[in-house]
Write an enzyme that holds these catalytic residues in place. Structure first.
Site, PDB file in Angstrom:
ATOM      1  N   TYR A  55      -8.012  10.639  -3.975  1.00  0.00           N
ATOM      2  CA  TYR A  55      -9.050  10.228  -3.015  1.00  0.00           C
ATOM      3  C   TYR A  55     -10.324  11.066  -3.142  1.00  0.00           C
ATOM      4  O   TYR A  55     -11.067  11.217  -2.161  1.00  0.00           O
ATOM      5  CB  TYR A  55      -8.500  10.323  -1.591  1.00  0.00           C
ATOM      6  CG  TYR A  55      -7.630   9.140  -1.173  1.00  0.00           C
ATOM      7  CD1 TYR A  55      -8.168   7.849  -1.109  1.00  0.00           C
ATOM      8  CD2 TYR A  55      -6.301   9.300  -0.839  1.00  0.00           C
ATOM      9  CE1 TYR A  55      -7.394   6.760  -0.720  1.00  0.00           C
ATOM     10  CE2 TYR A  55      -5.511   8.207  -0.443  1.00  0.00           C
ATOM     11  CZ  TYR A  55      -6.074   6.946  -0.390  1.00  0.00           C
ATOM     12  OH  TYR A  55      -5.315   5.867   0.004  1.00  0.00           O
TER      13      TYR A  55
ATOM     14  N   ASN B  24      -2.398   2.539   7.267  1.00  0.00           N
ATOM     15  CA  ASN B  24      -2.706   1.115   7.121  1.00  0.00           C
ATOM     16  C   ASN B  24      -1.916   0.418   6.015  1.00  0.00           C
ATOM     17  O   ASN B  24      -2.361  -0.580   5.462  1.00  0.00           O
ATOM     18  CB  ASN B  24      -4.218   0.892   6.992  1.00  0.00           C
ATOM     19  CG  ASN B  24      -4.796   1.505   5.727  1.00  0.00           C
ATOM     20  OD1 ASN B  24      -4.088   2.161   4.985  1.00  0.00           O
ATOM     21  ND2 ASN B  24      -6.072   1.263   5.487  1.00  0.00           N
TER      22      ASN B  24
ATOM     23  N   GLU C  58      -7.641   4.600 -11.030  1.00  0.00           N
ATOM     24  CA  GLU C  58      -6.432   4.685 -10.211  1.00  0.00           C
ATOM     25  C   GLU C  58      -5.177   4.326 -11.014  1.00  0.00           C
ATOM     26  O   GLU C  58      -4.129   4.964 -10.855  1.00  0.00           O
ATOM     27  CB  GLU C  58      -6.587   3.782  -8.986  1.00  0.00           C
ATOM     28  CG  GLU C  58      -7.656   4.328  -8.030  1.00  0.00           C
ATOM     29  CD  GLU C  58      -8.008   3.411  -6.872  1.00  0.00           C
ATOM     30  OE1 GLU C  58      -8.859   3.807  -6.059  1.00  0.00           O
ATOM     31  OE2 GLU C  58      -7.427   2.305  -6.765  1.00  0.00           O
TER      32      GLU C  58
ATOM     33  N   LYS D 227       1.928   2.469   1.179  1.00  0.00           N
ATOM     34  CA  LYS D 227       1.708   3.821   1.702  1.00  0.00           C
ATOM     35  C   LYS D 227       2.933   4.351   2.473  1.00  0.00           C
ATOM     36  O   LYS D 227       3.823   3.568   2.858  1.00  0.00           O
ATOM     37  CB  LYS D 227       0.463   3.802   2.601  1.00  0.00           C
ATOM     38  CG  LYS D 227      -0.826   3.483   1.828  1.00  0.00           C
ATOM     39  CD  LYS D 227      -2.038   3.689   2.722  1.00  0.00           C
ATOM     40  CE  LYS D 227      -3.324   3.399   1.967  1.00  0.00           C
ATOM     41  NZ  LYS D 227      -4.516   3.714   2.784  1.00  0.00           N
TER      42      LYS D 227
ATOM     43  N   HIS E  11      -2.883   0.219  -0.035  1.00  0.00           N
ATOM     44  CA  HIS E  11      -4.180   0.505  -0.673  1.00  0.00           C
ATOM     45  C   HIS E  11      -4.388  -0.520  -1.781  1.00  0.00           C
ATOM     46  O   HIS E  11      -3.436  -0.940  -2.432  1.00  0.00           O
ATOM     47  CB  HIS E  11      -4.164   1.910  -1.287  1.00  0.00           C
ATOM     48  CG  HIS E  11      -5.308   2.162  -2.216  1.00  0.00           C
ATOM     49  ND1 HIS E  11      -6.556   2.512  -1.768  1.00  0.00           N
ATOM     50  CD2 HIS E  11      -5.405   2.056  -3.565  1.00  0.00           C
ATOM     51  CE1 HIS E  11      -7.373   2.632  -2.806  1.00  0.00           C
ATOM     52  NE2 HIS E  11      -6.697   2.366  -3.908  1.00  0.00           N
TER      53      HIS E  11
END
Ligand code: CMP
Length: 138
Positions: free
Chosen positions: A50, A113, A127, A10, A116
């Site tokens: 998302y 975070n 995805e 990310k 993913h």
């Protein structure tokens, strides 16, 4: 049997220079990198990725964050790849992540975070197809 999963390094982790260290953890854990690229999501592309979280209160902030810098989307392969990657990543909130996990080492908050990973076979298929064409996945 060998399985494929989808992962993203990310924007927070890319910005902090953690890309190489995270890829090293992934390879050390036995994953083969099938395909990887550097990519910058638009806000609309982040919303599409998302879409399952569209009703969540954090959707606007999450999609702003995911479209505010380059990411490294990738396809990974090994036995039990989906579950094993989630174990290697650690809990969504790094405050709850186990020692040695990627999020414990490299994440700073529940939103920023670091990484993913797909949570199931159907989401992995969606995805992977969102970022990669068949010819990129030999
Ligand atoms: P990820 O595995 O990419 O899937 C959805 C993302 O939403 C998650 O990682 C976090 O980055 C983010 N997220 C999940 N829960 C929250 C929350 N409570 N507040 C902010 N962001 C969240």
């Amino acid at each position: 049997m060998s399985q494929r999963t989808f992962s993203i390094i990310k924007p927070d982790a890319v910005r902090k220079g953690y890309t190489g260290a995270i890829l090293a953890e992934i390879e050390k854990a036995g994953f083969k990198i099938v395909s990887i690229k550097k990519f910058s999501l638009s806000k609309a592309q982040a919303e599409g990725f998302y879409h399952v979280h569209a009703a969540r209160p954090f959707f606007g902030s999450l999609t702003d964050f995911m479209s505010n810098g380059p990411i490294f989307p990738m396809v990974l392969e090994k036995e039990n790849a989906i579950a094993d990657l989630r174990k290697l990543m650690g809990a969504t909130n790094p405050a709850n992540a186990e020692e040695g996990t990627i999020r414990k080492q490299f994440a700073s908050s529940i939103e920023e975070n670091a990484i993913h990973g797909s949570d199931a076979e159907d989401t992995a298929a969606f995805e992977i197809g969102y970022f990669f064409a068949g010819v990129e996945l030999k």
